[in-house]
Enzyme design. Structure first.
Site, PDB file in Angstrom:
ATOM      1  N   ASP A 123      -3.474  -5.866  -2.795  1.00 11.24           N
ATOM      2  CA  ASP A 123      -3.918  -5.332  -1.917  1.00 11.24           C
ATOM      3  C   ASP A 123      -3.377  -3.572  -2.922  1.00 11.24           C
ATOM      4  O   ASP A 123      -2.253  -3.882  -3.138  1.00 11.24           O
ATOM      5  CB  ASP A 123      -2.709  -5.490  -0.813  1.00 11.24           C
ATOM      6  CG  ASP A 123      -3.058  -4.803   0.051  1.00 11.24           C
ATOM      7  OD1 ASP A 123      -3.856  -3.442   0.137  1.00 11.24           O
ATOM      8  OD2 ASP A 123      -2.564  -5.853   1.215  1.00 11.24           O
ATOM      9  N   SER A 131      -1.965  -4.348   8.368  1.00 13.60           N
ATOM     10  CA  SER A 131      -1.459  -2.875   8.254  1.00 13.60           C
ATOM     11  C   SER A 131      -0.729  -2.130   9.203  1.00 13.60           C
ATOM     12  O   SER A 131       0.091  -2.878   9.356  1.00 13.60           O
ATOM     13  CB  SER A 131      -3.281  -2.797   7.945  1.00 13.60           C
ATOM     14  OG  SER A 131      -3.186  -1.166   6.518  1.00 13.60           O
ATOM     15  N   HIS A 133      -6.271  -6.332  -0.015  1.00  7.81           N
ATOM     16  CA  HIS A 133      -5.945  -5.137   1.314  1.00  7.81           C
ATOM     17  C   HIS A 133      -7.148  -6.150   2.635  1.00  7.81           C
ATOM     18  O   HIS A 133      -6.593  -6.489   3.292  1.00  7.81           O
ATOM     19  CB  HIS A 133      -6.220  -3.729   1.496  1.00  7.81           C
ATOM     20  CG  HIS A 133      -5.793  -3.911   2.889  1.00  7.81           C
ATOM     21  ND1 HIS A 133      -4.038  -3.973   2.885  1.00  7.81           N
ATOM     22  CD2 HIS A 133      -6.080  -2.657   3.672  1.00  7.81           C
ATOM     23  CE1 HIS A 133      -3.931  -2.900   3.445  1.00  7.81           C
ATOM     24  NE2 HIS A 133      -4.771  -2.794   4.681  1.00  7.81           N
TER      25      HIS A 133
END
Length: 678
Positions: free
Chosen positions: A617, A532, A652
């Site tokens: 995501d 991330s 995610h």
């Protein structure tokens, strides 16, 4: 097999009298057949490139899975006469949420079997479970796509029947009022996924008729609902990166109007809790590292706040736990977490819990009952599995009530952890936590260096069952506690964001260089990993120092920073101007552009690279890693591996379930082991 070659469709971004040409902007269309074909081709290329590692990948996955106790169970906690816990069964991917009335010897009641909910679904995640005050109603959110968009369902635990009122498009954040009839929940914008509205739902009514209680119109803020420790008050919290505002309402008055606890002020962050007749306010007002203040229920104004715990320059006050007769503080000093107990809320009777590992993490557990004198807390280190303790705060007697079991030939004594400090480019000392298997000793071993470094999130040294598969094969694992987190206090965060963001990248590089210099590894054996915002870090460091790392894993990487931060319709953008800066202002545009990984790809040699993405995501849109890989393929001058893995059925957090996520972990490990031989 030749690597996929993405088509180029020039798109011009123009702002501040500057043009940027983006040849892969077209990839934003999730339904585009060309895009889907390209992702399929990238996945096939990745499979082919790692095909020779398939037996090892399966071996690693099986050994990770074998370390888990098949029928493991969480530490039960007592709440209103029931013991609550969750457990697993052998052969099942998802948990059973359960309770027993009166004692753990009583008959088990399965509240929710997530395995049933997951039947026929490639992804299933349950979040935001909320019990009514009488414990007869369970509301929960379920996400079957991985985009963190939940459907709220309500189950009658007495009859085992579902109510017809299902709420679509929620966040998974919800709380019951005391009357067991009204449920408050937060909803998100369908496009930006910003949590911006709070609704009140009456049981057995049409959710489309739910009452809008609160709307956050500032698009840099998100809002949520919660309850105080006393359960006397409902809270609506609204916050941005640097500002907080809270509204309160008595839990027994669901049709009443929320009132503002304290209005938002620039750069003022605060959180509240309540027990007895007192509110406790954790605030950074005139306190960089936060201080604790109190006020009575009938005197909420800031002018009535009385300081209880003052600001301390070297100690970050992260959290509090309030009881009727005890106050417990979760603090951070010198990069390590501490737990401080104050009997009678008195400083002169206070004491700290003692921990022995050189690098570790301790944290407050779930303590729902204000009247108790028993504190539940957690502890783990890089060599000690996650442990749950209960302590009598009067006698200080402690009991270990649960430690994550590790099956097989495991002993903490086989491993050693250390804490080091690297000197950053500006002289700052950056902590490093590391672990390795003793039998390999300190030598130039392959080393995986991990970091995050954003949003003030501290990456504490924790235990990992999966990581043993690397350590047992001779790897060292290290965490770089770089600026952008809060490991060394709020200063650590403030000097690793906005116009000082590059400190995050240079700190990480300094940690890598230090580990090489001290003989823990070499440039030919040094690997890096981050996800991330930590994936942004990976993109930045391979642009800055591609020569330092043999290979890099970038998990759901936020790499197209300028384009994303210029698009207010993308999830998270507007709420993060205080983290990265607003590129609509030229000063921030120029600075972000100078480090944005996608914009700084150039013709040179890069390390071996594995990039992991999720089609659904909601945090980092799939097109960022996809575009980045396409551009790297176009520019890089080396023959090193460049692999893109896109999970077509997740978001995610990757795959759902107890074990399935470890298939991707096994893939990461065989990538490292393959590169080590190249």
């Amino acid at each position: 097999m030749q690597p996929p070659k993405a088509k180029k469709v020039p798109h011009t971004h123009s702002i501040h009298s500057h043009d940027r040409i983006d040849n892969y902007y077209w990839m934003r269309d999730r339904e585009n057949p060309d895009l889907l074909a390209h992702l399929k081709a990238e996945n096939e290329f990745k499979e082919k490139a790692l095909e020779d590692q398939d037996p090892l990948k399966e071996e690693i996955f099986k050994e990770i899975k074998a370390r888990f106790k098949p029928d493991d169970q969480s530490a039960p906690y007592l709440l209103k006469g029931h013991y609550y816990y969750h457990r697993f069964e052998q052969g099942k991917e998802y948990p059973f949420f359960c309770r027993r009335e009166g004692s753990m010897e009583a008959e088990e009641e399965i509240i929710l079997d997530v395995n049933i909910l997951a039947e026929g679904k490639s992804y299933c995640q349950v979040g935001g479970m909320a019990l009514s005050k009488d414990h007869n109603l369970l509301a929960y959110g379920i996400d079957t796509q991985g985009r963190r968009i939940y459907k709220i369902r309500i189950l009658n635990l007495e009859t085992r029947e579902y109510f017809d009122d299902e709420i679509e498009g929620a966040t998974g954040n919800m709380i019951w009022a005391d009357d067991n009839e009204y449920l408050f929940y937060s909803m998100q914008d369908k496009e930006t996924l910003r949590s911006h509205r709070i609704f009140r739902h009456k049981l057995k009514t049409d959710p489309t008729k739910d009452v809008l209680i609160y709307e956050e119109k500032d698009d840099t803020f998100n809002c949520y609902v919660s309850k105080t420790k006393s359960k006397k008050y409902l809270q609506i919290g609204s916050n941005s990166t640097l500002v907080t505002e809270t509204h309160i309402l008595e839990s027994n008055n669901p049709l009443g109007e929320f009132r503002c606890f304290h209005p938002r002020e620039a750069k003022h962050e605060y959180s509240i809790d309540h027990v007895g007749d007192t509110f406790y306010v954790l605030s950074n007002d005139q306190a960089e590292n936060f201080r604790l203040l109190t006020c009575k229920e009938d005197k909420l104004g800031k002018e009535n706040w009385v300081e209880l715990i003052p600001h301390r320059k070297e100690v970050l006050l992260e959290d509090i736990e309030v009881f009727n007769d005890y106050l417990v503080l979760e603090e951070r000093e010198g990069g390590l977490t501490q737990i401080k107990v104050m009997p009678g809320y008195k400083q002169d009777h206070a004491y700290y819990l003692e921990f022995n590992d050189p690098t570790y993490t301790s944290y407050l557990g779930f303590n729902p009952e204000p009247a108790t004198k028993t504190l539940r807390y957690g502890y783990q280190s890089m060599t000690t599995p996650a442990s749950v303790y209960e302590m009598d705060m009067a006698s200080k007697d402690q009991n270990l009530i649960k430690q994550t079991p590790v099956l097989g030939n495991f002993s903490s004594d086989q491993y050693t952890s250390e804490r080091l400090f690297a000197t950053a480019s500006d002289g700052i000392q950056v902590p490093i936590s590391l672990v390795y298997k003793k039998e390999f000793g300190k030598s130039e071993r392959p080393l995986l260096l991990y970091a995050y470094g954003s949003y003030g999130y501290s990456m504490d040294p924790s235990f990992s069952l999966a990581r043993l598969s690397l350590l047992n094969r001779g790897f060292v694992f290290a965490i770089a506690h770089i600026r952008g987190g809060s490991e060394m206090g709020r200063f650590w965060y403030d000097t690793g964001k906005m116009l000082k963001k590059k400190n995050t990248f240079t700190d990480f590089i300094a940690c890598g260089e230090h580990l090489v210099k001290e003989g823990y590894t070499s440039k030919e054996k040094l690997f890096a990993s981050g996800g991330s915002a930590g994936g942004l870090l990976m993109g930045a460091i391979i642009n800055l120092r591609p020569d330092l790392f043999k290979g890099v894993i970038a998990n759901v990487p936020f790499v197209d920073v300028v384009t994303t931060m210029l698009d207010p319709d993308i999830p998270l953008t507007t709420g993060e101007y205080d983290e990265w800066g607003n590129p609509n202002e030229k000063e921030y545009y120029d600075y972000i552009l100078s480090y944005s990984p996608y914009d700084n790809v150039e013709a040179k040699e890069y390390p071996h690279l594995l990039v992991i993405s999720g089609l659904h995501d909601s945090q980092v849109q799939y097109w960022e890693p996809t575009k980045w890989v396409a551009k790297l393929r176009e520019y890089k001058t080396d023959t090193n591996l460049l692999l893109l893995h896109t999970n077509m059925e997740a978001g995610h957090s990757g795959a759902s379930g107890r074990f399935e996520p470890y298939r991707e972990v096994a893939m990461e490990y065989v990538f490292l082991l393959k590169v080590l031989k190249l």
